[in-house]
Design a protein around this motif. Structure first.
Motif, PDB file in Angstrom:
ATOM      1  N   TYR A 103      -4.624   5.641   5.993  1.00 49.53           N
ATOM      2  CA  TYR A 103      -5.834   5.280   5.226  1.00 49.53           C
ATOM      3  C   TYR A 103      -7.300   5.582   5.844  1.00 49.53           C
ATOM      4  CZ  TYR A 103     -10.350   2.978   3.070  1.00 49.53           C
ATOM      5  OH  TYR A 103     -11.338   2.539   2.623  1.00 49.53           O
ATOM      6  N   GLU A 104      -7.167   5.107   7.763  1.00 48.30           N
ATOM      7  CA  GLU A 104      -8.461   5.985   8.131  1.00 48.30           C
ATOM      8  C   GLU A 104      -8.186   7.037   8.337  1.00 48.30           C
ATOM      9  OE1 GLU A 104     -10.657   3.520   9.102  1.00 48.30           O
ATOM     10  OE2 GLU A 104      -9.978   1.989   7.819  1.00 48.30           O
ATOM     11  N   GLY A 105      -7.307   7.615   8.807  1.00 49.68           N
ATOM     12  CA  GLY A 105      -7.048   9.389   8.565  1.00 49.68           C
ATOM     13  C   GLY A 105      -7.346   9.827   7.920  1.00 49.68           C
ATOM     14  N   THR A 106      -7.580   9.664   6.871  1.00 48.72           N
ATOM     15  CA  THR A 106      -7.941  10.325   5.265  1.00 48.72           C
ATOM     16  C   THR A 106      -9.600  11.035   4.908  1.00 48.72           C
ATOM     17  OG1 THR A 106      -5.557   9.416   4.651  1.00 48.72           O
ATOM     18  CG2 THR A 106      -7.248  10.278   2.633  1.00 48.72           C
ATOM     19  N   SER A 107      -9.796  11.430   4.813  1.00 53.44           N
ATOM     20  CA  SER A 107     -11.071  12.016   4.434  1.00 53.44           C
ATOM     21  C   SER A 107     -11.381  11.723   2.839  1.00 53.44           C
ATOM     22  CB  SER A 107     -11.960  12.522   5.284  1.00 53.44           C
ATOM     23  OG  SER A 107     -11.567  14.218   4.609  1.00 53.44           O
ATOM     24  N   CYS A 161       5.513   1.239   3.464  1.00 50.31           N
ATOM     25  CA  CYS A 161       5.871   0.043   4.374  1.00 50.31           C
ATOM     26  C   CYS A 161       4.803   0.810   5.142  1.00 50.31           C
ATOM     27  CB  CYS A 161       6.848   1.530   5.319  1.00 50.31           C
ATOM     28  SG  CYS A 161       8.355   0.507   4.471  1.00 50.31           S
ATOM     29  N   ASN A 162       3.613   2.170   4.964  1.00 53.50           N
ATOM     30  CA  ASN A 162       2.528   2.716   5.444  1.00 53.50           C
ATOM     31  C   ASN A 162       1.833   1.500   5.534  1.00 53.50           C
ATOM     32  OD1 ASN A 162       4.335   4.940   6.403  1.00 53.50           O
ATOM     33  ND2 ASN A 162       2.839   6.726   5.086  1.00 53.50           N
ATOM     34  N   ALA A 163       2.201   1.524   4.006  1.00 53.78           N
ATOM     35  CA  ALA A 163       0.530   0.443   3.082  1.00 53.78           C
ATOM     36  C   ALA A 163       0.799  -1.419   4.238  1.00 53.78           C
ATOM     37  CB  ALA A 163       0.424   0.749   2.179  1.00 53.78           C
ATOM     38  N   ALA A 164       2.111  -1.330   4.765  1.00 51.09           N
ATOM     39  CA  ALA A 164       2.197  -2.766   5.724  1.00 51.09           C
ATOM     40  C   ALA A 164       1.492  -3.052   6.758  1.00 51.09           C
ATOM     41  CB  ALA A 164       3.372  -3.017   5.116  1.00 51.09           C
ATOM     42  N   VAL A 165       2.257  -1.667   6.962  1.00 49.28           N
ATOM     43  CA  VAL A 165       2.331  -0.738   8.352  1.00 49.28           C
ATOM     44  C   VAL A 165      -0.358  -0.619   8.953  1.00 49.28           C
ATOM     45  CG1 VAL A 165       2.185   0.177  10.914  1.00 49.28           C
ATOM     46  CG2 VAL A 165       3.883  -0.915   9.562  1.00 49.28           C
ATOM     47  N   ARG A 224      -2.819  -6.022   6.948  1.00 50.07           N
ATOM     48  CA  ARG A 224      -3.128  -6.934   7.430  1.00 50.07           C
ATOM     49  C   ARG A 224      -4.196  -7.331   7.864  1.00 50.07           C
ATOM     50  NH1 ARG A 224       0.137 -10.149  12.291  1.00 50.07           N
ATOM     51  NH2 ARG A 224      -1.431 -10.889  13.066  1.00 50.07           N
ATOM     52  N   SER A 225      -4.974  -6.238   7.920  1.00 52.32           N
ATOM     53  CA  SER A 225      -6.777  -6.187   7.510  1.00 52.32           C
ATOM     54  C   SER A 225      -7.630  -6.191   6.868  1.00 52.32           C
ATOM     55  CB  SER A 225      -7.375  -5.231   8.865  1.00 52.32           C
ATOM     56  OG  SER A 225      -6.572  -3.887   8.284  1.00 52.32           O
TER      57      SER A 225
END
Length: 189
Positions: A25-29, A105-109, A113-114
């Motif tokens: 998520y954070e790495g996607t612009s 899995c990616n979304a979980a990690v 949590r945040s």
């Protein structure tokens, strides 16, 4: 009168999912999304509010396609013995030639949590997959081995094994070693 949408939203979400899958998520612009989705900025804002709403929609799309498909397979007695369906699910995890891993899995990690909304979606998908595994176990020739409580615990164990396999497969873990994990896990149940 509103103009009709000029793009296929499912295809656009599949493309967006691919970007989030690869970059997180954070790495996607927003520019990454526009390019991948093959839509103009105005079209994006007519269909979605922002990057976050695209991410949530991509999670929903993954749920509707991959997760629901997996649950349907696990729950389908026409697809063979329930235990064989569980084995097939686990073995499918090792066949990740692209090393993409699992968007869930990616979304979980990455975000669950945040972010409470992402966390709720991820938890729901995990719970439903676990229920699908429990259904397959109940439809197995081995069903007499498990009480309802033990079947639920076994389903949780298998889900944990499956998610671990998806992560290991993404990291490039050798398929023969993944197969050994599958065989060992299934021997214990």
């Amino acid at each position: 009168m509103a103009r009709p949408r000029e793009f296929d939203i499912d295809k656009a979400l599949d493309r967006a999912m691919g970007v989030f899958w690869l970059k997180g998520y954070e790495g996607t612009s927003l520019q990454d999304l526009l390019k991948a989705m093959k839509i103009a900025r105005g079209s994006l804002y007519k269909a979605f509010e922002d990057k976050y709403s695209i991410y949530l929609a991509a999670l929903d799309r993954y749920d509707q396609t991959e997760v629901e498909e997996g649950i349907a397979f696990l729950s389908d007695p026409k697809a063979g013995d329930g235990f064989s369906r569980v084995r097939a699910m686990l073995e499918g995890a090792k066949d990740d030639a692209s090393h993409r891993g699992c968007f869930l899995c990616n979304a979980a990690v990455d975000q669950a949590r945040s972010d409470p909304e992402v966390g709720a979606k991820v938890s729901s998908m995990f719970r439903r997959l676990e229920e699908g595994i429990a259904t397959a176990l109940k439809q197995s020739r081995r069903a007499g081995r498990w009480s309802a409580k033990r079947r639920a615990a076994t389903a949780a164990y298998i889900l944990n094994t499956y998610m671990g396999l998806r992560v290991l497969a993404r990291s490039g873990y050798p398929p023969k070693d993944l197969q050994a994990i599958i065989d060992s896990a299934l021997r214990t149940v």
